[in-house]
Design a protein around this motif. Structure first.
Motif, short mmCIF file in Angstrom:
data_model
loop_
_atom_site.label_atom_id
_atom_site.label_comp_id
_atom_site.label_asym_id
_atom_site.label_seq_id
_atom_site.Cartn_x
_atom_site.Cartn_y
_atom_site.Cartn_z
N THR A 130 0.83 -1.20 0.00
CA THR A 130 0.00 0.00 0.00
C THR A 130 0.86 1.26 0.00
O THR A 130 2.06 1.21 0.24
CB THR A 130 -0.94 0.02 1.22
OG1 THR A 130 -0.21 0.41 2.40
CG2 THR A 130 -1.58 -1.34 1.46
N GLY A 131 0.19 2.38 -0.24
CA GLY A 131 0.88 3.66 -0.27
C GLY A 131 0.17 4.59 -1.23
O GLY A 131 -0.71 4.17 -2.00
N THR A 237 -5.41 0.45 6.23
CA THR A 237 -5.68 -0.58 5.22
C THR A 237 -6.78 -1.52 5.70
O THR A 237 -7.71 -1.84 4.94
CB THR A 237 -4.40 -1.38 4.92
OG1 THR A 237 -3.40 -0.49 4.39
CG2 THR A 237 -4.67 -2.48 3.91
N THR A 266 3.50 -1.02 3.70
CA THR A 266 3.23 0.35 3.27
C THR A 266 4.55 1.04 2.98
O THR A 266 5.47 0.99 3.80
CB THR A 266 2.49 1.14 4.37
OG1 THR A 266 1.25 0.49 4.64
CG2 THR A 266 2.22 2.57 3.92
#
Length: 359
Positions: A130-131, A237, A266
């Motif tokens: 994620t990011g 998340t 992340t």
């Protein structure tokens, strides 16, 4: 050669990651995270539309003329492969070209934490990277697939929008499928892939409830699912996934996350000390029994403390990762400060005091 290739060639020669073209402003290059204009006139509407028209297929033109954004991959004769987003704005059209290296990166070259390689050994469940946009999520996943391809005999199916890195089968079979070309949606792509005997399914983005639900089904039925979300941190998340699905599925979703979610990674890209590149810095959550219990009992707010204390499992908070990167001289302290949660912890490393005003 398409006329737009001249801008792409110039950008590549300067070492940029993205080329931005928009009506009313000169072309812009993103260099190590910062936008810089090139010495060129402001682009006119007819001029830019002419450049873009030369590289679009008939189907892409039809979609764009209906007022929709268009995402596609473009191969320049001299500059290589690019991921393109074509859009309209108040003053006219605009396009962003992101350069995709021809060579698929390795985990070693990216200098990723050792736990990332261990995630490549999983046989089932879900691993999320994620990011925010432009933080290297696709690059990390490409490196993970490359490692699997070199070391395991698997049937790997990717669903991408568009296809970025092109993988050459080694020990594994890799089937790459693109939205709009080979499948109509991520959800339909997952549904189709489950009939194709996959070991690993990569989902370019878990962008809606149907895609999340189908990805969960794949992960629960003996497959390894890799995917991305535009979230910052493990807790956000988890919240995004729970909130995306209907309320009456809340307990079922929590059960999935507690049992089948294997890890959340992340990442941010931080400038290197010499300013000539960027390095990936990662917050990592591994789903241990303790974290599983926190998810089931609605105590996800306590997960950061588990990350902080879970270094023996390969876990770390973003601030811990940033601090290590500064101390190992892999990250510029001033840039790292911008991404830190506990700003006071990083003040002693800052060399440009003007960044302190951004707290």
């Amino acid at each position: 050669m398409a006329r737009i290739d001249a801008f792409l060639k110039l950008g590549l020669s300067q070492g940029c990651s993205d080329v931005h073209l928009a009506v009313g402003i000169p072309p812009m290059l993103r260099m190590h995270g910062e936008l810089r204009p090139i010495k060129f006139r402001e682009l006119g509407s007819a001029e830019l539309e002419g450049y873009i028209d030369e590289i679009l297929s008939k189907n892409q033109k039809d979609v764009f003329n209906k007022g929709q954004d268009v995402d596609f991959s473009y191969v320049s004769e001299e500059s290589g492969r690019f991921r393109v987003n074509l859009y309209r704005k108040a003053t006219g059209v605009g396009a962003t070209f992101r350069f995709i290296p021809t060579e698929v990166p390795t985990l070693k070259k990216l200098d990723l934490p050792p736990i990332i390689q261990k995630l490549c050994d999983y046989h089932q469940g879900m691993v999320l990277v994620t990011g925010s946009t432009g933080t290297g999520k696709s690059t990390t996943l490409a490196a993970m697939l490359h490692h699997m391809n070199q070391h395991r005999r698997l049937n790997i199916i990717t669903l991408e929008d568009p296809i970025e890195f092109v993988h050459v089968p080694d020990k594994s079979q890799i089937i790459q499928r693109e939205l709009g070309t080979h499948v109509t949606s991520f959800a339909d792509g997952i549904r189709s892939s489950l009939r194709e005997d996959p070991d690993v399914v990569l989902v370019g983005e878990l962008r809606d409830a149907e895609t999340i639900s189908m990805a969960m089904t794949a992960a629960e039925t003996g497959h390894l699912v890799l995917g991305t979300l535009h979230t910052i941190g493990a807790v956000k998340t988890l919240d995004r996934i729970i909130d995306a699905l209907p309320g009456d599925q809340r307990e079922q979703t929590k059960s999935f996350l507690a049992q089948s979610l294997k890890a959340v990674v992340t990442q941010n890209l931080i400038k290197t000390p010499d300013g000539r590149g960027r390095t990936a810095v990662m917050e990592i959550m591994i789903n241990t029994r303790a974290i599983s219990n926190l998810i089931m009992t609605d105590q996800s707010h306590q997960i950061p403390s588990q990350l902080q204390m879970g270094q023996n499992h390969g876990m770390q908070l973003m601030d811990q990762a940033l601090l290590s990167a500064i101390q190992e001289q892999r990250a510029d302290p001033d840039d790292a400060f911008k991404y830190a949660h506990d700003k006071e912890l990083f003040e002693r490393f800052v060399t440009d005091t003007t960044v302190l005003n951004a707290k």
